[in-house]
Design an enzyme around this catalytic site. Structure first.
Site, short mmCIF file in Angstrom:
data_model
loop_
_atom_site.label_atom_id
_atom_site.label_comp_id
_atom_site.label_asym_id
_atom_site.label_seq_id
_atom_site.Cartn_x
_atom_site.Cartn_y
_atom_site.Cartn_z
N TYR A 196 -45.40 40.02 6.77
CA TYR A 196 -44.02 40.31 7.18
C TYR A 196 -43.96 40.64 8.68
O TYR A 196 -44.83 41.34 9.20
CB TYR A 196 -43.43 41.46 6.37
CG TYR A 196 -43.04 41.08 4.94
CD1 TYR A 196 -43.02 39.75 4.53
CD2 TYR A 196 -42.70 42.05 4.01
CE1 TYR A 196 -42.66 39.41 3.22
CE2 TYR A 196 -42.34 41.72 2.71
CZ TYR A 196 -42.33 40.40 2.32
OH TYR A 196 -41.98 40.08 1.04
N ASN A 206 -43.50 35.01 -7.42
CA ASN A 206 -43.11 33.60 -7.44
C ASN A 206 -43.98 32.76 -8.37
O ASN A 206 -44.10 31.55 -8.17
CB ASN A 206 -43.15 33.02 -6.02
CG ASN A 206 -42.33 33.84 -5.05
OD1 ASN A 206 -41.14 34.03 -5.26
ND2 ASN A 206 -42.96 34.36 -4.02
N PHE A 259 -21.45 36.95 1.39
CA PHE A 259 -20.65 37.92 2.12
C PHE A 259 -20.24 37.43 3.50
O PHE A 259 -19.84 38.19 4.35
CB PHE A 259 -21.41 39.25 2.17
CG PHE A 259 -21.82 39.67 0.79
CD1 PHE A 259 -20.88 40.20 -0.08
CD2 PHE A 259 -23.11 39.44 0.34
CE1 PHE A 259 -21.23 40.53 -1.39
CE2 PHE A 259 -23.46 39.78 -0.96
CZ PHE A 259 -22.53 40.31 -1.83
N SER A 300 -32.07 45.47 4.07
CA SER A 300 -31.28 45.90 5.23
C SER A 300 -31.85 47.17 5.86
O SER A 300 -32.49 47.98 5.19
CB SER A 300 -29.83 46.16 4.78
OG SER A 300 -29.07 46.69 5.86
#
Lengths: 307, 307, 307
Positions: free
Chosen positions: A60, A166, A223, A272
């Site tokens: 990441y 996954n 959104f 977020s």
């Protein structure tokens, strides 16, 4: 919805660890422009919302996200015992941080799994991972070799539990035949219902393994401004807005409640860095949709009635 | 690569037989225009390369391939104990050799399985098959009836072990619930990766059943002139050529090493009557590709990076 | 074919109930314009053909079909012990008979399953269901909750056995891991061969669970005027007509014999109110197609030869 709603906790598998239903996903940590002290505050605010589980992966943030977290942990070492730490391994990215990688590929060799887990511990400045996942199903995975690496990491105290991400059911059953797995971290959202219909969640429920859900908001597509959405997203957004108004919460809260209500007992990852967005996720744990509301969303996504 | 490389051997299943990793496929034996004595020489040269397993089927060469092999065995009876013999049954072809067949269809009745196996023994002039496979998944297969036929053939000493070919996982699990199966013979190549992704090889690995691979070179499409290849074959061929140059072996050797490296421990069937091609296959057993090389080939075939 | 052919009976699962191979499907009962006394006669004529099993669902005939049957049962209470009664639950239709339903959706909550089964008993004026099926796979199904409802209904004597309809294998295995299931009622016909190839019938055979087959005549499409049929239906119809002439039965009888011959031992539901059509179905239980005939029909449906 009161701002005092707090994430409940869940034992994610028989003999598995107890995690918070809402999991703090730190995929984008590097893009939030936080100082190390701001990261500490962010973690403490998450804790105050009942979020005790952190999701990471070696790769990441171009291999930097774990270190950014580690800087915060070093500043506030008391956080170490208050969180459960999840990380992943098995993908090798092309990166100037990993000059030896000539092309993006998978590596589920024992040597790479062990080295990657040890590097995750160093980067996050912690002693133990609560959960290590194989990030993607490697077509070359040798289940015995992976199980050997898992055993080594478990016996040395470096990782408590193991899972996958996954994986199809046949891949899951292959590896689970060699070593007990406590989760399959998969994509699920109103924009991506595949796991609901291809048997993935059926097997999770059968084995009483709680799935962990990534991209639970469909990457934010639900959104955007209405005009920027495709027809399907518009359909879903309209139903989300209606139910959100009925229940007096945000559409995002409804989208996550729709997932959390599945009987496989999914955990939902946030993505977020904004506390308000994380609060919306936690609020979803207190919502129960009626079956008509749940199916109104399913039908908006599928573009048809149930059969 | 030394010309002295020899095929290793492998126990193909728990309590299963030991076969050579490279298996001599005699599908096209009739088209090689060999005299019976030349067939003997061909078999002895294969043996010298460590190839001890022969793959046949009742229907190969319009029902003639087994007899052509049998003529050689009759000339050189000492070969009988040096090879393991695999054959198949369950397809009925329209053929002037089988005037009773009105249309091509499957037949997995006990009567047909037993008669076909006995006919294979007579044609090949041997006393015992080491392995008999159901050639295709018959939608009418009665698993109890097939298991009964297998038991009869095993108890009479005519066939030692049993397996299937081209079965899906649910078909395999059905028949395996009635009788132990030691292999699933399936198609796999850089041009046909389905078994790698649809769960077939996952189940083989889970059960520790070595798959047998047919059409491992994709029917030769990878080795046509570049101009005659489609875009995908060109992509794969280019990567094969690069790696072949790096490892100083032929592109065909690399294409087979790519298969042999899979942790399900595949056996690879040859299809050629040329000794040089068979040597290239045997050479593949001595090659280990790096993970970057293996995935470079996978990506060339898939036309995309790994996720 | 003699008009005296009678449907045989079959134990549909280990420890399961014994049903007639031909099952009287009452989906369209309301459209047959029968008086209650005519319905009694219809049931008695079915019994005379050996048909002892009736298939219903709460929703059939806009929630009225069970009551129409119940009126006949009330007129002829001796029928109660001569039939096995199957019903289904789990779908909520929009209907003026169910004003609370705002949209069509599934409901496999324990409360709905129990209430629906009890309502089926009242409507059919019987004391016990022999078999209750979950009508469609509800993506929200909680297997433990369903098993709890099944146990409650079984212990109270209201339902003897339980099964599902239209379930995939992973859905079946999930629920079967919590409660023993005796059937999966699925669609199968020469126009809809999916269950034959997607593993559904493989699993049934593996578990020795007889499937129940709905729409076995493909909704009648095979029996329209030739000019009204598409190319595929024309192909199938032509082969049905040829084999029907060879065996001196009707094409419909052949279409059902093709299903009944499958080794998973399917039960076939009728859908007609005409006794002649039901006799044609019963006649199919006395037919055995040759493998060439069976595959001629398969090939006509698939539009290709077997591989």
């Amino acid at each position: 919805m009161s701002m005092s709603t707090s994430s409940p906790r869940l034992q994610i598998a028989p003999n598995g660890p107890e995690f918070s239903r809402i999991v703090l996903g730190l995929w984008r940590l590097g893009s939030w422009q936080m100082t190390a002290q701001q990261r500490v505050s962010f973690l403490e605010q998450a804790l105050a919302l009942g979020i005790t589980t952190i999701d990471q992966a070696d790769i990441y943030g171009d291999y930097q996200s774990e270190s950014l977290l580690g800087e915060a942990i070093a500043l506030a070492p008391h956080l170490r015992d208050q969180f459960q730490f999840v990380s992943k391994c098995g993908i090798k990215l092309v990166s100037d941080k990993r000059p030896a990688h000539g092309m993006q590929h998978y590596d589920t060799s024992a040597a790479h799994i062990i080295a990657s887990a040890e590097q995750s511990l160093r980067a996050m400045q912690i002693e133990q991972l609560d959960l290590l996942l194989i990030h993607r199903p490697d077509p070359l995975m040798d289940a015995d070799e992976i199980a050997g690496a898992f055993r080594h990491l478990q016996e040395s105290g470096k990782v408590r539990y193991f899972g996958v991400s996954n994986f199809t059911n046949s891949q899951f059953e292959l590896l689970a035949s060699r070593f007990p797995l406590v989760t399959n971290q998969v994509e699920l959202s109103l924009l991506h219902m595949q796991a609901l219909h291809d048997g993935t969640l059926d097997l999770c429920q059968q084995l009483r393994i709680a799935p962990m859900i990534w991209s639970a908001l469909g990457g934010g597509n639900l959104f955007r401004l209405l005009a920027e959405q495709d027809e399907r997203s518009q359909r879903i957004s309209a139903v989300l807005a209606r139910i959100a108004a009925e229940l007096e919460v945000s559409p995002g809260t409804i989208a996550l409640a729709w997932i959390l209500q599945h009987p496989s007992r999914p955990l939902v990852l946030t993505g977020s860095g904004r506390l308000a967005a994380i609060q919306e996720a936690v609020n979803a744990t207190a919502i129960t949709l009626s079956r008509e509301q749940w199916f109104a969303l399913w039908c908006a996504s599928a573009g048809k009635n149930v059969d």
